[in-house]
Design a protein around this motif. Structure first.
Motif, mmCIF file in Angstrom:
data_model
loop_
_atom_site.group_PDB
_atom_site.id
_atom_site.type_symbol
_atom_site.label_atom_id
_atom_site.label_comp_id
_atom_site.label_asym_id
_atom_site.label_seq_id
_atom_site.Cartn_x
_atom_site.Cartn_y
_atom_site.Cartn_z
ATOM 1 N N GLU A 1 0.805 -1.221 0.000
ATOM 2 C CA GLU A 1 0.000 0.000 0.000
ATOM 3 C C GLU A 1 0.842 1.277 0.000
ATOM 4 O OE1 GLU A 1 -2.485 0.005 3.454
ATOM 5 O OE2 GLU A 1 -0.821 0.210 4.876
ATOM 6 N N ASN B 1 -3.707 -8.132 -7.010
ATOM 7 C CA ASN B 1 -3.699 -8.078 -5.554
ATOM 8 C C ASN B 1 -3.671 -9.507 -5.010
ATOM 9 O OD1 ASN B 1 -3.997 -7.282 -2.874
ATOM 10 N ND2 ASN B 1 -6.236 -7.263 -3.028
ATOM 11 N N ASP C 1 -3.642 -5.364 3.621
ATOM 12 C CA ASP C 1 -3.653 -3.921 3.808
ATOM 13 C C ASP C 1 -4.512 -3.274 2.722
ATOM 14 O OD1 ASP C 1 -2.131 -4.099 1.548
ATOM 15 O OD2 ASP C 1 -0.344 -3.141 2.382
ATOM 16 N N GLN C 2 -4.270 -2.022 2.435
ATOM 17 C CA GLN C 2 -5.092 -1.277 1.477
ATOM 18 C C GLN C 2 -4.489 -1.238 0.067
ATOM 19 O OE1 GLN C 2 -8.227 0.017 2.252
ATOM 20 N NE2 GLN C 2 -7.797 -1.296 4.029
ATOM 21 N N THR C 3 -3.697 -2.243 -0.277
ATOM 22 C CA THR C 3 -3.064 -2.275 -1.598
ATOM 23 C C THR C 3 -4.073 -2.087 -2.725
ATOM 24 O OG1 THR C 3 -1.193 -3.661 -0.903
ATOM 25 C CG2 THR C 3 -1.795 -3.733 -3.224
#
Length: 229
Positions: free
Chosen positions: A16, A37, A42-44
């Motif tokens: 991220e 992904n 996480d917020q990748t």
């Protein structure tokens, strides 16, 4: 360059902090940036999408598995690319150097171009001792056993899309890059290397950052060399 259709594949697991920088530095001539992904926690996915990438999800962990999933997405597009570029999502590569990788393919000088960190400038600490030794050992073995002349297994690479499909890539983890190089050599594809620069990645490597990753990658790479002997 403007007439060619070029897509980029980025396998990513918990990147991220780095993935927006990677996407931002990719040249504007690229059509799709496909971020695979790889079951990130996480917020990748969210930050990659916000940065303008197409995000596909692959729940089974594995570098090769993520690349194959991204390839499947591209296969389903109405208009297929001429060239696909692979690079990592940790910002260790310099995406702006992409022109040097795709130009030899556009000029008909190569079907595949490997960005060689061994030929370029490496920032101090960007590659661990096991990584440097592993690359040397793998490329030396490929040369000795298969006659394939490479200096690196660098992830930053460009390849003619139809030729890539003809290689029937199958490896789902650490053997992905070397499988592509061995198969390209055995299939008689024209290939060359260009120097690329390399810097310290953002975050901790999932391979070189752990003992398990180092030995796992080394074992798989050597196994792949003998598999295609």
């Amino acid at each position: 360059m403007s007439q060619a259709i070029i897509d980029v594949i980025i396998p990513a697991f918990n990147e991220e902090k780095s993935i927006p920088k990677v996407i931002h530095d990719i040249p504007k001539f690229v059509r799709h940036v496909v971020v695979a992904n790889n079951n990130s926690t996480d917020q990748t996915a969210a930050v990659a999408e916000k940065a303008g990438a197409v995000v596909v999800f692959e729940g089974q962990k594995g570098y090769g598995k993520a690349c194959l999933t991204a390839m499947d997405w591209i296969k389903n597009q109405e208009i297929q690319p001429d060239i696909v570029v692979f690079l990592d999502g940790d910002y260790s590569d310099y995406p702006e150097e992409m022109t040097g990788l795709v130009q030899p393919i556009l000029e008909g000088k190569a079907d595949m171009v490997i960005g060689s960190r061994a030929l370029g400038e490496r920032e101090s600490g960007s590659m661990t001792v096991p990584q440097v030794f592993g690359n040397w050992l793998a490329t030396t073995m490929m040369n000795y056993i298969q006659g394939a002349k490479f200096s690196d297994l660098g992830p930053f690479r460009a390849i003619d899309w139809p030729k890539l499909l003809s290689l029937n890539m199958v490896d789902q983890n650490y053997g992905w890059t070397i499988e592509m190089q061995i198969k390209a050599h055995k299939a008689g594809l024209k290939y060359l290397e260009v120097p690329v620069n390399y810097r310290k990645r953002i975050g901790v490597s999932k391979v070189s950052g752990t003992v398990k990753g180092v030995f796992g990658a080394g074992y798989k790479i050597i196994l792949t060399i003998f598999k295609y002997w």
